[in-house]
Design an enzyme around this catalytic site. Structure first.
Site, PDB file in Angstrom:
ATOM      1  N   GLY A 212      14.338  41.452  41.614  1.00 21.73           N
ATOM      2  CA  GLY A 212      14.992  40.300  40.998  1.00 21.73           C
ATOM      3  C   GLY A 212      14.030  39.518  40.133  1.00 21.73           C
ATOM      4  O   GLY A 212      12.935  39.980  39.830  1.00 21.73           O
ATOM      5  N   ASN A 213      14.457  38.329  39.718  1.00 16.56           N
ATOM      6  CA  ASN A 213      13.586  37.471  38.907  1.00 16.56           C
ATOM      7  C   ASN A 213      13.819  36.008  39.259  1.00 16.56           C
ATOM      8  O   ASN A 213      14.681  35.692  40.076  1.00 16.56           O
ATOM      9  CB  ASN A 213      13.791  37.747  37.412  1.00 16.56           C
ATOM     10  CG  ASN A 213      15.218  37.481  36.978  1.00 16.56           C
ATOM     11  OD1 ASN A 213      15.695  36.358  37.053  1.00 16.56           O
ATOM     12  ND2 ASN A 213      15.912  38.531  36.538  1.00 16.56           N
ATOM     13  N   HIS A 214      13.045  35.124  38.627  1.00 15.33           N
ATOM     14  CA  HIS A 214      13.044  33.703  39.020  1.00 15.33           C
ATOM     15  C   HIS A 214      14.134  32.873  38.355  1.00 15.33           C
ATOM     16  O   HIS A 214      14.140  31.655  38.498  1.00 15.33           O
ATOM     17  CB  HIS A 214      11.701  33.065  38.668  1.00 15.33           C
ATOM     18  CG  HIS A 214      10.576  33.513  39.542  1.00 15.33           C
ATOM     19  ND1 HIS A 214      10.582  33.348  40.901  1.00 15.33           N
ATOM     20  CD2 HIS A 214       9.404  34.138  39.246  1.00 15.33           C
ATOM     21  CE1 HIS A 214       9.475  33.836  41.415  1.00 15.33           C
ATOM     22  NE2 HIS A 214       8.748  34.339  40.424  1.00 15.33           N
ATOM     23  N   SER A 215      15.040  33.480  37.615  1.00 10.20           N
ATOM     24  CA  SER A 215      16.032  32.659  36.901  1.00 10.20           C
ATOM     25  C   SER A 215      16.856  31.823  37.887  1.00 10.20           C
ATOM     26  O   SER A 215      17.358  32.331  38.880  1.00 10.20           O
ATOM     27  CB  SER A 215      16.962  33.569  36.099  1.00 10.20           C
ATOM     28  OG  SER A 215      17.989  32.793  35.532  1.00 10.20           O
ATOM     29  N   ALA A 280      19.046  36.194  32.828  1.00 11.27           N
ATOM     30  CA  ALA A 280      17.781  36.943  32.821  1.00 11.27           C
ATOM     31  C   ALA A 280      18.107  38.324  33.390  1.00 11.27           C
ATOM     32  O   ALA A 280      18.273  38.489  34.596  1.00 11.27           O
ATOM     33  CB  ALA A 280      16.741  36.229  33.674  1.00 11.27           C
TER      34      ALA A 280
END
Ligand code: C5P
Length: 414
Positions: A212-215, A280
């Site tokens: 995943g990512n930090h969005s 994102a």
């Protein structure tokens, strides 16, 4: 971002069951350091006692023009206000405001106020949809009053539908926006169908793990909040989010992976006037998604083989080029960039803009605590007309309004 200057805010409270939620709206503004005066209607005091409003605001509360006549409160409170927020705005209150009545302190104050006015409606669906209420809301909007769309969901009884009071935090944020810029919420997007992707994608590895990512989804949801208040018909296709809010009057569709997002956006693009890719999106996904949880084993971690996800934004631009979605569809992209040896944030943004071929590109600097998860944002707005507009650091809600200002003239209104 809260406005650092202490402002004078009138919170009008209508006589509906949601009157108790006005307490959270009052707190939103008092905690930001503003001077809040509460003006309930007589009916509102049937639901919440004056003592509650007095304790929360630190000021006496009255419903009638005949209290404190020496202070001419019915004129002064409205004249001196920097913002009026009415929550809940009942059908009766909307009707009285639209017809210019001044039969209590709240309606008299609405007539003397020259500052931005924000109504947050709450009533049963039938009342909200009645032609009389529709006309009253249209009249108020024509005069520059901001009337939020109500939320949908469970109403007072067993029924549900459109008519719930918007989340008090959402009311607070739109009020903050009007304090920052009184012109930020024109009713100029009525009828425009806007599909916004927001948040981060999660690419599954096994039933419990993902890449995943930090969005946080905050910028995409800010766009939804502002576009809905400006009259647009908004759908948000959301991946993982954190503290992004709960904008009223929007359709929310949840997805997890980039593939799901791609399917959803391609389907919804057929019916959209505007597509905003604020999500994102992971560029890669694991080739194999294990059916069972991957075990630690004894040989150490196995490498994860990745394959490339579709570029949804570029794909939508290409589909428009091939005539698969209407040529009039406006497509907006985002570019989260860090500078490096090959160029600064704006250089990378320009290169991405020419690669993606969208109509507008919002370039945001990221890294070192910037953009991801924050309440504020900054950057540049690049347009296919060749303009490059700097976006000074401000709340994501005000930045959203600036982006929609640039987008509104691109809409095909034929
Ligand atoms: O290429 P990059 O990921 O930096 O581009 C960012 C823009 O492209 C964003 O608008 C994002 O939503 C979109 N994007 C996409 N599909 C991808 C990757 C990014 O639509 N696979």
């Amino acid at each position: 971002m809260t406005t650092p200057v202490r402002k004078r805010i009138l919170v009008g409270v209508g006589g509906g069951i949601a009157a108790y939620k006005a307490c959270s709206v009052i707190r939103h503004y008092t905690e930001a350091g503003h001077d809040v005066r509460v003006i309930p209607t007589a009916a509102a005091l049937e639901f919440v006692g004056a003592a509650t409003f007095e304790a929360l605001s630190g000021h006496p509360v009255s419903t009638t023009v005949f209290d404190n006549v020496d202070e001419v409160a019915h004129v002064r409170l409205g004249q001196e206000a920097d913002l009026v927020v009415v929550a809940p705005a009942t059908a009766d209150l909307l009707a009285r405001a639209a017809s210019g009545r001044a039969d209590d302190l709240l309606t008299a104050s609405l007539l003397t106020a020259r500052c931005p006015v924000l109504f947050a409606p709450a009533m049963h669906t039938e009342m909200w949809e009645h032609p009389a209420t529709r006309d009253n809301v249209a009249t108020l909007r024509r005069r520059g009053v901001v009337v939020m769309p109500p939320d949908s969901g469970r109403l007072t009884g067993r029924d549900s539908g459109a008519g719930r009071l918007p989340d008090p935090t959402e009311i607070g944020l739109l009020g903050d926006l009007l304090l920052d810029d009184p012109e930020a919420l024109p009713f100029d997007l009525s009828g425009a169908r806007i599909v916004i992707s927001a948040g981060g994608t999660r690419e599954p590895l096994d039933p419990v793990r993902y890449l995943g990512n930090h969005s946080s989804g905050k910028q995409g949801f800010a766009l939804a909040r502002v576009a809905a208040a400006r009259g647009a018909d908004v759908t948000v296709v959301a991946g993982s989010t954190s503290g992004a809010g709960n904008p009223a009057g929007i359709e929310l569709v949840s997805i997890a992976s980039a593939t799901e997002l791609s399917d959803e956006m391609n389907k919804r693009a057929l019916e959209a006037d505007v597509i905003i890719m604020a999500a994102a999106v992971a560029d890669f996904r694991p080739v194999v998604v294990a059916d069972a949880k991957i075990k630690k084993g004894t040989a150490g971690p196995a490498p994860i083989e990745l394959e490339t996800n579709p570029d949804i934004l570029a794909g939508l631009v290409a589909a428009r080029g091939r005539g698969e979605i209407p040529a009039s569809t406006v497509i907006v992209g985002f570019a989260a960039e860090t500078g490096d040896d090959n160029g600064g944030v704006l250089d990378h943004g320009r290169a991405k803009f020419s690669r993606k071929g969208c109509d507008l590109l919002v370039v945001n600097p990221v890294g070192s605590g910037k953009a991801f998860g924050t309440e504020d944002n900054t950057g540049w707005l690049l347009s296919s007309a060749g303009t490059e507009t700097a976006l000074p650091l401000t709340s994501k809600t005000l930045l959203a309004s600036r982006i929609l200002d640039a987008l509104a003239p691109l809409l095909d209104r034929s």
